[in-house]
Write an enzyme that holds these catalytic residues in place. Sequence first.
Site, PDB file in Angstrom:
ATOM      1  N   HIS A  93     -23.557  15.052   3.111  1.00  0.00           N
ATOM      2  CA  HIS A  93     -23.411  15.572   1.752  1.00  0.00           C
ATOM      3  C   HIS A  93     -22.364  16.688   1.738  1.00  0.00           C
TER       4      HIS A  93
ATOM      5  N   VAL B  73       1.337 -20.466 -18.804  1.00  0.00           N
ATOM      6  CA  VAL B  73       2.802 -20.325 -18.838  1.00  0.00           C
ATOM      7  C   VAL B  73       3.444 -21.683 -18.629  1.00  0.00           C
TER       8      VAL B  73
ATOM      9  N   LYS C 184       0.830  -1.213   0.000  1.00  0.00           N
ATOM     10  CA  LYS C 184       0.000   0.000   0.000  1.00  0.00           C
ATOM     11  C   LYS C 184       0.861   1.258   0.000  1.00  0.00           C
TER      12      LYS C 184
ATOM     13  N   GLY D 163      -4.448 -11.869 -10.460  1.00  0.00           N
ATOM     14  CA  GLY D 163      -5.265 -11.867  -9.238  1.00  0.00           C
ATOM     15  C   GLY D 163      -4.980 -10.589  -8.463  1.00  0.00           C
TER      16      GLY D 163
ATOM     17  N   GLU E  34      -2.712 -14.477 -17.480  1.00  0.00           N
ATOM     18  CA  GLU E  34      -3.686 -15.098 -16.568  1.00  0.00           C
ATOM     19  C   GLU E  34      -4.194 -16.386 -17.203  1.00  0.00           C
TER      20      GLU E  34
ATOM     21  N   ARG F  60      -1.162 -18.242  -2.990  1.00  0.00           N
ATOM     22  CA  ARG F  60      -0.318 -18.593  -1.854  1.00  0.00           C
ATOM     23  C   ARG F  60      -0.800 -19.914  -1.269  1.00  0.00           C
TER      24      ARG F  60
ATOM     25  N   ASP G  85      -3.938 -17.491   7.643  1.00  0.00           N
ATOM     26  CA  ASP G  85      -3.709 -18.082   6.321  1.00  0.00           C
ATOM     27  C   ASP G  85      -3.446 -19.585   6.359  1.00  0.00           C
TER      28      ASP G  85
ATOM     29  N   GLY H  23      -0.341 -14.260 -13.385  1.00  0.00           N
ATOM     30  CA  GLY H  23      -1.460 -14.222 -12.447  1.00  0.00           C
ATOM     31  C   GLY H  23      -2.060 -12.829 -12.381  1.00  0.00           C
TER      32      GLY H  23
ATOM     33  N   ALA I  41      -5.691 -10.499   5.912  1.00  0.00           N
ATOM     34  CA  ALA I  41      -5.196 -10.134   7.237  1.00  0.00           C
ATOM     35  C   ALA I  41      -6.344  -9.940   8.229  1.00  0.00           C
TER      36      ALA I  41
HETATM   37  P1  FAD Z   1       1.571 -14.343   8.092  1.00  0.00           P
HETATM   38  O1  FAD Z   1       1.348 -12.912   7.958  1.00  0.00           O
HETATM   39  O2  FAD Z   1       2.195 -15.089   6.977  1.00  0.00           O
HETATM   40  O3  FAD Z   1       2.432 -14.531   9.418  1.00  0.00           O
HETATM   41  C1  FAD Z   1       2.888 -15.765   9.849  1.00  0.00           C
HETATM   42  C2  FAD Z   1       4.126 -15.544  10.690  1.00  0.00           C
HETATM   43  O4  FAD Z   1       4.446 -16.769  11.336  1.00  0.00           O
HETATM   44  C3  FAD Z   1       5.356 -15.156   9.871  1.00  0.00           C
HETATM   45  O5  FAD Z   1       6.034 -14.098  10.508  1.00  0.00           O
HETATM   46  C4  FAD Z   1       6.204 -16.417   9.873  1.00  0.00           C
HETATM   47  O6  FAD Z   1       7.595 -16.139   9.804  1.00  0.00           O
HETATM   48  C5  FAD Z   1       5.839 -16.984  11.230  1.00  0.00           C
HETATM   49  N1  FAD Z   1       6.045 -18.439  11.350  1.00  0.00           N
HETATM   50  C6  FAD Z   1       5.627 -19.411  10.507  1.00  0.00           C
HETATM   51  N2  FAD Z   1       5.942 -20.627  11.009  1.00  0.00           N
HETATM   52  C7  FAD Z   1       6.589 -20.403  12.173  1.00  0.00           C
HETATM   53  C8  FAD Z   1       7.170 -21.247  13.146  1.00  0.00           C
HETATM   54  N3  FAD Z   1       7.114 -22.586  13.049  1.00  0.00           N
HETATM   55  N4  FAD Z   1       7.776 -20.685  14.213  1.00  0.00           N
HETATM   56  C9  FAD Z   1       7.817 -19.338  14.364  1.00  0.00           C
HETATM   57  N5  FAD Z   1       7.276 -18.486  13.473  1.00  0.00           N
HETATM   58  C10 FAD Z   1       6.660 -19.015  12.401  1.00  0.00           C
HETATM   59  N6  FAD Z   1      -4.315  -9.099   3.049  1.00  0.00           N
HETATM   60  C11 FAD Z   1      -5.223  -8.138   3.321  1.00  0.00           C
HETATM   61  O7  FAD Z   1      -6.164  -8.376   4.075  1.00  0.00           O
HETATM   62  N7  FAD Z   1      -5.106  -6.885   2.765  1.00  0.00           N
HETATM   63  C12 FAD Z   1      -4.100  -6.578   1.935  1.00  0.00           C
HETATM   64  O8  FAD Z   1      -4.031  -5.442   1.450  1.00  0.00           O
HETATM   65  C13 FAD Z   1      -3.142  -7.559   1.632  1.00  0.00           C
HETATM   66  N8  FAD Z   1      -2.108  -7.286   0.802  1.00  0.00           N
HETATM   67  C14 FAD Z   1      -1.174  -8.238   0.558  1.00  0.00           C
HETATM   68  C15 FAD Z   1      -0.142  -7.948  -0.316  1.00  0.00           C
HETATM   69  C16 FAD Z   1       0.818  -8.895  -0.596  1.00  0.00           C
HETATM   70  C17 FAD Z   1       1.939  -8.568  -1.525  1.00  0.00           C
HETATM   71  C18 FAD Z   1       0.746 -10.171   0.031  1.00  0.00           C
HETATM   72  C19 FAD Z   1       1.791 -11.213  -0.227  1.00  0.00           C
HETATM   73  C20 FAD Z   1      -0.292 -10.487   0.887  1.00  0.00           C
HETATM   74  C21 FAD Z   1      -1.263  -9.535   1.157  1.00  0.00           C
HETATM   75  N9  FAD Z   1      -2.347  -9.797   1.982  1.00  0.00           N
HETATM   76  C22 FAD Z   1      -3.281  -8.835   2.236  1.00  0.00           C
HETATM   77  C23 FAD Z   1      -2.515 -11.105   2.623  1.00  0.00           C
HETATM   78  C24 FAD Z   1      -2.021 -11.037   4.087  1.00  0.00           C
HETATM   79  O9  FAD Z   1      -0.673 -10.647   4.087  1.00  0.00           O
HETATM   80  C25 FAD Z   1      -2.192 -12.373   4.759  1.00  0.00           C
HETATM   81  O10 FAD Z   1      -3.533 -12.787   4.668  1.00  0.00           O
HETATM   82  C26 FAD Z   1      -1.815 -12.274   6.228  1.00  0.00           C
HETATM   83  O11 FAD Z   1      -0.486 -11.850   6.378  1.00  0.00           O
HETATM   84  C27 FAD Z   1      -1.988 -13.620   6.924  1.00  0.00           C
HETATM   85  O12 FAD Z   1      -1.688 -13.464   8.268  1.00  0.00           O
HETATM   86  P2  FAD Z   1      -1.126 -14.694   9.130  1.00  0.00           P
HETATM   87  O13 FAD Z   1      -0.825 -14.127  10.474  1.00  0.00           O
HETATM   88  O14 FAD Z   1      -2.041 -15.833   9.021  1.00  0.00           O
HETATM   89  O15 FAD Z   1       0.219 -15.136   8.403  1.00  0.00           O
HETATM   90  P1  NAD Z   2      -4.968 -14.847  -6.304  1.00  0.00           P
HETATM   91  O1  NAD Z   2      -5.590 -16.153  -6.047  1.00  0.00           O
HETATM   92  O2  NAD Z   2      -5.688 -13.602  -5.961  1.00  0.00           O
HETATM   93  O3  NAD Z   2      -4.597 -14.703  -7.851  1.00  0.00           O
HETATM   94  C1  NAD Z   2      -3.800 -15.632  -8.506  1.00  0.00           C
HETATM   95  C2  NAD Z   2      -4.154 -15.582  -9.968  1.00  0.00           C
HETATM   96  O4  NAD Z   2      -3.194 -16.350 -10.666  1.00  0.00           O
HETATM   97  C3  NAD Z   2      -5.519 -16.163 -10.282  1.00  0.00           C
HETATM   98  O5  NAD Z   2      -6.239 -15.287 -11.106  1.00  0.00           O
HETATM   99  C4  NAD Z   2      -5.212 -17.476 -10.968  1.00  0.00           C
HETATM  100  O6  NAD Z   2      -6.173 -17.849 -11.913  1.00  0.00           O
HETATM  101  C5  NAD Z   2      -3.887 -17.137 -11.625  1.00  0.00           C
HETATM  102  N1  NAD Z   2      -3.050 -18.301 -11.906  1.00  0.00           N
HETATM  103  C6  NAD Z   2      -2.878 -19.410 -11.159  1.00  0.00           C
HETATM  104  N2  NAD Z   2      -2.014 -20.238 -11.754  1.00  0.00           N
HETATM  105  C7  NAD Z   2      -1.629 -19.637 -12.904  1.00  0.00           C
HETATM  106  C8  NAD Z   2      -0.746 -19.985 -13.954  1.00  0.00           C
HETATM  107  N3  NAD Z   2      -0.092 -21.135 -13.927  1.00  0.00           N
HETATM  108  N4  NAD Z   2      -0.579 -19.121 -14.986  1.00  0.00           N
HETATM  109  C9  NAD Z   2      -1.260 -17.938 -15.008  1.00  0.00           C
HETATM  110  N5  NAD Z   2      -2.113 -17.578 -14.040  1.00  0.00           N
HETATM  111  C10 NAD Z   2      -2.292 -18.398 -13.002  1.00  0.00           C
HETATM  112  O7  NAD Z   2      -3.545 -14.926  -5.577  1.00  0.00           O
HETATM  113  P2  NAD Z   2      -2.444 -13.811  -5.384  1.00  0.00           P
HETATM  114  O8  NAD Z   2      -2.740 -12.639  -6.211  1.00  0.00           O
HETATM  115  O9  NAD Z   2      -1.141 -14.506  -5.524  1.00  0.00           O
HETATM  116  O10 NAD Z   2      -2.658 -13.442  -3.873  1.00  0.00           O
HETATM  117  C11 NAD Z   2      -2.488 -14.435  -2.840  1.00  0.00           C
HETATM  118  C12 NAD Z   2      -3.350 -14.140  -1.657  1.00  0.00           C
HETATM  119  O11 NAD Z   2      -2.951 -12.943  -1.021  1.00  0.00           O
HETATM  120  C13 NAD Z   2      -4.795 -13.996  -2.059  1.00  0.00           C
HETATM  121  O12 NAD Z   2      -5.534 -14.986  -1.386  1.00  0.00           O
HETATM  122  C14 NAD Z   2      -5.214 -12.663  -1.603  1.00  0.00           C
HETATM  123  O13 NAD Z   2      -6.410 -12.704  -0.895  1.00  0.00           O
HETATM  124  C15 NAD Z   2      -4.096 -12.188  -0.690  1.00  0.00           C
HETATM  125  N6  NAD Z   2      -3.872 -10.753  -1.008  1.00  0.00           N
HETATM  126  C16 NAD Z   2      -4.844  -9.877  -0.663  1.00  0.00           C
HETATM  127  C17 NAD Z   2      -4.712  -8.557  -0.996  1.00  0.00           C
HETATM  128  C18 NAD Z   2      -5.799  -7.603  -0.632  1.00  0.00           C
HETATM  129  O14 NAD Z   2      -6.610  -7.949   0.212  1.00  0.00           O
HETATM  130  N7  NAD Z   2      -5.849  -6.413  -1.218  1.00  0.00           N
HETATM  131  C19 NAD Z   2      -3.606  -8.113  -1.705  1.00  0.00           C
HETATM  132  C20 NAD Z   2      -2.651  -9.048  -2.059  1.00  0.00           C
HETATM  133  C21 NAD Z   2      -2.798 -10.376  -1.692  1.00  0.00           C
END
Ligand code: FAD
Ligand code: NAD
Length: 475
Positions: A451, A245, A58, A190, A211, A279, A319, A188, A327
Amino acid sequence: MSDSFDVIVIGGGPAGYPAAIRAAQNKLSVACIDEWKNRDGSSAFGGTCLNAGCIPSKALLESSELYHRALHEFAAHGVTLDGVGFDVAAMQKRKGGIVRQMTQGILTLFKGAGVTALTGHGRLLADKKVEFTGHDGAKRTLQAKHVVLASGSEPMALRGVAFDGERIVDSWGALEFGEVPKRLCVIGAGVIGLELGSVWRRLGSETVMLEALEQFLPMADSQLSKEAARHFKKQGLDIRLGAKVSSATVKPDGVHVGYTDAKGAQTLVVDRLIVAIGRRPFTKDLLGDGTGVALDERGFVQVDEQCRTAAADVWAVGDCVRGPMLAHKGKEEGVAVADLIAGHYGHVNYKVIPSVIYTAPEIAWVGQTEEQAKAAGRSTKIGSFPFAASGRAKAMEAGAGFCKVVADAGTDEILGIHIIGPMAGELIAEAVLAMEYSASSEDLQRTIHAHPTLSEAVHEAALAADKRAIDIPNR
Ligand code: FAD
Ligand code: NAD
C-alpha cells in the site's frame, strides 16, 4: 563456418531469436537466418516486433502520452508550464535509437550464446536442408537435424485500397510519419488502429476510425469495451462502427475514402489513411518442394499443440502458426520448441496468454471474459474495483477504469482477470501468475499487496468477488 547445424531457425523475430538462444543454451549448434531489411537497406534481427511493431509503437505512445499529459494533466498537479510543444523529428529519432539498440542487442545475445547469425533468405528444402541466400545473392545449402520456422506475419491489404507508402500506409508506414496529419483515417478499430490512432490523435490529428463490425473490441470483456469506448470518445477518437470501406483514392485534396454504414454510402477526405485490418501469416518462398510441411486454408503453417509440423523434426512458432499474434506467445513457443528438441520439458499454456492494448487508459486481460465463462456453462461470481477508489491511482491523477475478477462460483477458481486503467499491462502479470498456478480468488484475497499501489485494485477486486472488499461498499 560449418554448413551443418543441430538447429536452423528461419526468422529472427520474437519467436525465432529466443528459440535460437534457448537451443544454444541447450548445447546445440544453431544458426538463425533472417531477411529483415529496414527502409535504409540495413538488415536487422528482431522481426516485426522490434523493427516495426511492439517497440517503435510503444516509444511513440510514450512520447505522445507525455505531451498529452503535459497539456491536460500537469495543471491538476499544480505543475505549470510556459507553453508546451513537441517535435515529431525528435520523437522519431528517439524511437529509431531505441529500435537500433534493441535489434543490435540481439546480435550481442547471439554472440554470447554462440548462435550463428545469417542475414538473408532461408528456404526449407526436403530432408531438413535449408537453402540460404545471403543479401549479396550468394547461395549455400545448409543441413540441419531440426528446423524451426518462425517467418512471422504481414499486414493484410484491403481490396480497393492500394498502399502507396505515402498517403495510404500500413502500420509500419504509420510509425514513420514525419509530421502530424491534420486529418487521419484508420481502417480497423483493433489493437493497431487504437494504438497508432491514439499516437497521432494525441499529437493533434482529427482521427476517424472506420470499423466494419457493429461491436467495439469484441474480444475484450464487454464492460471493458464499453468503458474503453467512453474514454476514447472523450479523447476525440471518432470511432464509426459498422463502416464497410469499399475504396480509397488519392486526389490532390487528400485521400477520398468511400464506405457504407447504416445511413448509406459515405465519403471521407483525409490527409493520411492507415489500414490496420489484421495480419496474415508470411510464408512467401519459405517452403521448397517435398518438405512435407502443410499450410492450412488461411495460410498458417499447420502444427500440433507442441508446434510440430507435418514433417518430422520441422517445427513452427509465432505468428506463422495458429493462436494470437503476440510477441510473448511466439517467444514462449520458440523456447518450448528449443527445449523439446533438446529432450527437455517444453510447454505453452495457451489458456493463460495475456493481452494488452497500450492505450490510455491501458487495457489488459487474461483468461475468459464474463461472457465467455457463462457461455462455457460456468456459474460465475464477479468482483470489480474502480481505480477511482485507489489512493495510488488518485495520486497519479489516473483514477479512470477498474479491475474485474471473474471466478467460478462453485470452486472459486479464477477464470479471468480484466483491467482497464493505469499500468494495466503491468498489473496483468499478477493475474497471469495467479492463473498459471490455478489460483482461487481466495488465494489472491489472502496475498498481501503493498500500500499504496495500483495492485491493490486486483486484491480488492478479488475480495469483492466474495463481497468482502474493504475499500468499496459491497453490493
Ligand atoms: P516476426 O516478428 O514477423 O518476425 C519474423 C522474421 O522472419 C522477420 O524478420 C522476417 O523478415 C523473417 N523472415 C520471414 N521469412 C523469412 C525467410 N524465408 N527467410 C529469412 N527470414 C525470414 N505484439 C505484442 O505482443 N505486443 C505488442 O505491443 C505488439 N505491438 C505491435 C505493434 C504493431 C504496429 C505490430 C505490427 C505488431 C505488434 N505486435 C505486438 C505483434 C508482434 O509484432 C508479433 O506478434 C510478433 O512480431 C511475431 O513474432 P514472429 O517472430 O512470429 O514474427
Ligand atoms: P486486429 O485483428 O486487432 O484488428 C483489426 C480490426 O479491423 C478488427 O476490429 C476488424 O473487425 C477490423 N476490420 C477488418 N476488416 C475490416 C474492413 N474491411 N473495414 C473496417 N474494419 C475492418 O488486427 P490489427 O489491429 O491489424 O493487429 C494485427 C495483429 O497484431 C493482432 O493480432 C494483434 O494481436 C497484434 N498486435 C498486438 C498489439 C499488442 O499486443 N498491444 C499491438 C498491435 C498489434
